[in-house]
Design an enzyme around this catalytic site. Structure first.
Site, PDB file in Angstrom:
ATOM      1  N   LEU A   6       0.747  -1.143  -0.046  1.00 17.75           N
ATOM      2  CA  LEU A   6       0.137   0.007   0.031  1.00 17.75           C
ATOM      3  C   LEU A   6       0.767   1.326   0.010  1.00 17.75           C
ATOM      4  O   LEU A   6       1.811   1.319   0.585  1.00 17.75           O
ATOM      5  CB  LEU A   6      -0.829   0.021   1.212  1.00 17.75           C
ATOM      6  CG  LEU A   6      -2.040  -1.081   1.300  1.00 17.75           C
ATOM      7  CD1 LEU A   6      -2.868  -0.835   2.752  1.00 17.75           C
ATOM      8  CD2 LEU A   6      -2.646  -0.947   0.322  1.00 17.75           C
ATOM      9  N   LYS A  39      -4.248  -1.098  11.085  1.00 14.60           N
ATOM     10  CA  LYS A  39      -3.245  -1.760  10.314  1.00 14.60           C
ATOM     11  C   LYS A  39      -2.262  -2.558  11.305  1.00 14.60           C
ATOM     12  O   LYS A  39      -1.688  -1.933  12.016  1.00 14.60           O
ATOM     13  CB  LYS A  39      -2.281  -0.623   9.648  1.00 14.60           C
ATOM     14  CG  LYS A  39      -0.989  -1.194   8.813  1.00 14.60           C
ATOM     15  CD  LYS A  39      -0.487  -0.251   8.149  1.00 14.60           C
ATOM     16  CE  LYS A  39       0.643  -0.432   7.166  1.00 14.60           C
ATOM     17  NZ  LYS A  39       1.567  -1.579   7.824  1.00 14.60           N
ATOM     18  N   GLU A  96      -3.770 -11.196   8.630  1.00 12.41           N
ATOM     19  CA  GLU A  96      -2.275 -10.865   9.314  1.00 12.41           C
ATOM     20  C   GLU A  96      -2.466 -11.771  10.666  1.00 12.41           C
ATOM     21  O   GLU A  96      -3.330 -11.979  11.425  1.00 12.41           O
ATOM     22  CB  GLU A  96      -2.465  -9.298  10.032  1.00 12.41           C
ATOM     23  CG  GLU A  96      -0.961  -9.018  10.190  1.00 12.41           C
ATOM     24  CD  GLU A  96      -0.319  -8.345   9.220  1.00 12.41           C
ATOM     25  OE1 GLU A  96       0.819  -7.684   9.201  1.00 12.41           O
ATOM     26  OE2 GLU A  96      -0.976  -8.422   7.926  1.00 12.41           O
ATOM     27  N   LYS A 212      -9.808   1.834   2.567  1.00 13.38           N
ATOM     28  CA  LYS A 212     -10.179   1.307   1.290  1.00 13.38           C
ATOM     29  C   LYS A 212     -11.317   1.914   0.754  1.00 13.38           C
ATOM     30  O   LYS A 212     -12.501   1.920   1.553  1.00 13.38           O
ATOM     31  CB  LYS A 212     -10.302  -0.408   1.417  1.00 13.38           C
ATOM     32  CG  LYS A 212      -9.017  -0.988   1.944  1.00 13.38           C
ATOM     33  CD  LYS A 212      -9.464  -2.365   2.176  1.00 13.38           C
ATOM     34  CE  LYS A 212      -8.291  -3.077   2.992  1.00 13.38           C
ATOM     35  NZ  LYS A 212      -8.337  -4.251   3.362  1.00 13.38           N
ATOM     36  N   LYS A 236      -0.174   6.161   8.364  1.00 17.47           N
ATOM     37  CA  LYS A 236       0.888   5.645   9.154  1.00 17.47           C
ATOM     38  C   LYS A 236       1.094   6.587  10.408  1.00 17.47           C
ATOM     39  O   LYS A 236       0.998   7.898  10.356  1.00 17.47           O
ATOM     40  CB  LYS A 236       2.400   5.551   8.529  1.00 17.47           C
ATOM     41  CG  LYS A 236       2.463   4.541   7.382  1.00 17.47           C
ATOM     42  CD  LYS A 236       2.081   3.203   7.602  1.00 17.47           C
ATOM     43  CE  LYS A 236       3.211   2.657   8.721  1.00 17.47           C
ATOM     44  NZ  LYS A 236       4.413   2.357   7.899  1.00 17.47           N
ATOM     45  N   CYS A 333      38.125  -7.083  27.219  1.00 17.46           N
ATOM     46  CA  CYS A 333      39.634  -7.845  27.431  1.00 17.46           C
ATOM     47  C   CYS A 333      40.739  -6.924  27.882  1.00 17.46           C
ATOM     48  O   CYS A 333      41.971  -7.422  27.904  1.00 17.46           O
ATOM     49  CB  CYS A 333      39.947  -8.569  26.049  1.00 17.46           C
ATOM     50  SG  CYS A 333      40.170  -7.162  24.617  1.00 17.46           S
ATOM     51  N   CYS A 348      38.214  -2.183  19.249  1.00 17.94           N
ATOM     52  CA  CYS A 348      39.139  -2.835  20.355  1.00 17.94           C
ATOM     53  C   CYS A 348      40.266  -3.633  19.042  1.00 17.94           C
ATOM     54  O   CYS A 348      39.927  -4.322  18.399  1.00 17.94           O
ATOM     55  CB  CYS A 348      38.203  -3.850  20.986  1.00 17.94           C
ATOM     56  SG  CYS A 348      39.289  -5.239  21.739  1.00 17.94           S
ATOM     57  N   CYS A 353      39.600 -10.886  21.892  1.00 23.38           N
ATOM     58  CA  CYS A 353      38.534 -10.173  22.752  1.00 23.38           C
ATOM     59  C   CYS A 353      37.503 -11.255  22.866  1.00 23.38           C
ATOM     60  O   CYS A 353      36.863 -11.604  21.901  1.00 23.38           O
ATOM     61  CB  CYS A 353      38.143  -9.026  22.364  1.00 23.38           C
ATOM     62  SG  CYS A 353      36.841  -8.227  23.262  1.00 23.38           S
TER      63      CYS A 353
END
Length: 615
Positions: A6, A39, A96, A212, A236, A333, A348, A353
């Site tokens: 979408l 959603k 979903e 929709k 969103k 270390c 590092c 280590c």
């Protein structure tokens, strides 16, 4: 019928722009009736029913081809194994799979009791559970399926989206009780605003609303673009944010030795997930944001997944805050810490280590590397901390008795892991190269190098000039590969693996007869219709090569949202740039070219009397 993505609307204004496009296309002046629903933030799947019985279940995949997961979906109680009422002879239900927040919390509590790592969020938990190789594991995790639309449907289609959802409910599917029909885009915007306010109180995670056009005849007139329908849009929500306090900033050591500042927070709920740590990325980013230890900060889950610090609240400082100082010695270390010229990351220097060893082992056994099933991070920590494994080669010395002696590892699990280790010895050369953790070498580069040299011996003896002949390899990558194999310790570790039976096999790269055979693609930015991995797999199935860097030999650069520097490189070299819509057209054309007439027929039932696309 493709499971399309979408288009997104990120604001109220963009919702109204969507409405204007719909009206303009249809030639309408009055208000349009829309169907609205939350959603869901989970994994999209399709269920195929033949004569009322569940026959097939799959993931959305790339929208055209998904992963078959029927056995796992049968374990979800909200998925009917047989339909109720007056069902059609063929029906494809889409929806979903989610994990309710309550079930997510219980699962993490159970994992904590077992000493296993937590899931980051409900979406990952749901997706990981559905795609398990063992359906018994899926059955143990409580999942929920919400139906939101139809694919193929044999018989007379409902006249509207809202009627279609009511039909699904009558047939025995769980559908959203928050669905609503709205007349006019103003009512739609009000619905979205209300859902955003209620978001934190819902029993499941949502990241927006789906809108929709309700009337199916109008949907059919509007039709679809190559990657999305014209009659639907996803509104969103803004990322969920929260306020908390940084108690400390710790240097975190990764598998390459990179040291990242990690904020330790007062635990806070962000979008249904408890967050107690958040990344600060690197020292340059930390300094740019001006974050101090003791600061009150705004945090959010980037993309609703990864916790990150957005900004400090300087007005709430009391003078006791202090800056984070990168240590000159590795906190794990004790080796020296350096900042290579031209890089923003501190590293590092210690080859032995433990933090790096754990990180390298995690990469080595991962799914896209040696793919050793059952080799989790808790096991790696036990093996390294106890001194039983000090490098990658020693994995192949492990026996059932040694593994069974570890905490939370029974004889059966130990034997299964030994068998998985044995099975991994013959992985393709590209997987083995990716597993070694060579700096700057990822999956695509490993495949390119393996395809060029074919054997491990030849890769280990490759010269810089030979490596530079590969499209996917530049000077920095070539130097990294040469340096890695010239290191005596690395060579000794590889020789030890070979002596223990590891034998990387030559990989057959690309589908020689594919419609895109010989074409080189580079991906940059994010795609809305599929993940980066799914895009790579789709291209490989069509015979194309996917490179990680742009060169004069690159045929196409696919530019999604927020593309990186590869787009500039493509423009400077005159390489053809494809947006997502053009990319999906090429993929679709390649499938049509490869598909035989027999394959084009519906494989599961006789030709439907009428087919419709109800997203």
């Amino acid at each position: 019928i493709p499971m399309l993505g979408l288009e997104n609307a990120m604001s109220r204004e963009e919702l109204f722009e969507f409405d204007q496009r719909v009206k303009k296309f249809l030639g309408l002046e009055g208000e349009v009736a829309y169907y609205c629903e939350p959603k869901f933030d989970g994994l999209a799947v399709e269920l195929v029913y033949e004569n009322g019985l569940l026959a097939l279940g799959s993931t959305r995949g790339d929208g055209m081809v998904g992963e078959e997961i029927t056995a796992n979906l049968r374990t979800i109680r909200s998925i009917p194994l047989s339909l109720s009422g007056d069902f059609p002879s063929l029906l494809e239900a889409r929806g979903e799979v989610v994990m309710l927040l309550e079930d997510f919390q219980r699962l993490n509590e159970l994992y904590e009791e077992r000493g296993l790592p937590h899931f980051a969020n409900p979406r990952n938990a749901a997706a990981g559970s559905v795609r398990q190789l063992d359906s018994k594991i899926t059955a143990e995790r409580k999942l929920t399926f919400f139906a939101y639309g139809l694919g193929r449907f044999e018989g007379a289609l409902p006249s509207s989206q809202s009627e279609a959802i009511s039909l699904l409910a009558d047939l025995g599917f769980l559908v959203s009780s928050l669905r609503q029909k709205a007349l006019g885009i103003g009512a739609v915007a009000d619905y979205c605003a209300d859902m955003e306010k209620r978001r934190e109180t819902l029993p499941f995670e949502i990241d927006g609303c789906v809108i929709k056009v309700d009337e199916i005849s109008l949907q059919e007139r509007l039709g679809e673009k190559s990657r999305s329908p014209r009659w639907a849009v996803a509104y969103k929500f803004k990322p969920v944010q929260a306020l908390t306090r940084i108690r400390d900033i710790l240097p975190s050591v990764g598998r390459t030795g990179a040291i990242t500042p990690l904020a330790v927070l007062d635990a806070v709920q962000v979008g249904g997930v408890t967050v107690s740590r958040a990344t600060l990325h690197n020292m340059d980013e930390l300094m740019r944001k001006g974050v101090l230890i003791g600061d009150w900060v705004v945090i959010q889950r980037a993309g609703d997944v990864i916790p990150e610090v957005v900004a400090p609240l300087a007005e709430r400082r009391d003078g006791l805050e202090r800056p984070f100082i990168m240590p000159d010695r590795c906190p794990v270390c004790g080796s020296g810490v350096i900042k290579p010229e031209g890089e923003v990351v501190y590293r590092c220097e210690g080859l032995d280590c433990p933090a790096q060893i754990k990180g390298r082992l995690k990469n080595f056994v991962s799914r896209r590397a040696m793919d050793i099933d059952g080799f989790g991070i808790k096991l790696i920590e036990q093996l390294v901390d106890s001194g039983k494994v000090r490098d990658m080669a020693e994995i192949f010395r492990l026996d059932a008795a040694t593994l069974a002696s570890l905490e939370r590892m029974g004889p059966k699990s130990a034997q299964n892991l030994v068998e998985a280790i044995e099975k991994s010895k013959g992985r393709p050369l590209s997987r083995f190269l990716n597993a070694l953790g060579i700096r700057h070498v990822g999956e695509a580069t490993a495949e390119a190098v393996a395809g060029r040299f074919l054997t491990l011996e030849r890769v280990m003896g490759a010269k810089r000039e030979e490596l530079l002949e590969i499209d996917d390899v530049g000077p920095q990558v070539a130097a990294s590969i040469v340096d890695f194999f010239e290191d005596e310790k690395n060579r000794a570790s590889i020789e030890k693996m070979l002596s223990l039976g590891v034998s990387p096999k030559e990989e057959q790269t690309g589908a020689g007869g594919g419609a895109l055979s010989g074409k080189v693609f580079v991906l940059t930015g994010s795609l809305s219709s599929m993940s980066r991995d799914e895009a790579k797999e789709s291209l490989k199935r069509a015979g194309a090569k996917v490179a990680s860097s742009v060169s004069s030999k690159t045929d196409y650069v696919v530019a999604g949202e927020e593309p990186g520097s590869k787009l500039k490189e493509a423009n400077s070299l005159g390489v053809t740039v494809l947006d997502e819509e053009a990319f999906l057209k090429i993929l679709s054309s390649s499938r049509e070219t490869q598909q035989s007439p027999a394959q084009e027929e519906a494989p599961l039932a006789s030709t439907p009397k009428k087919q419709g696309t109800l997203f």
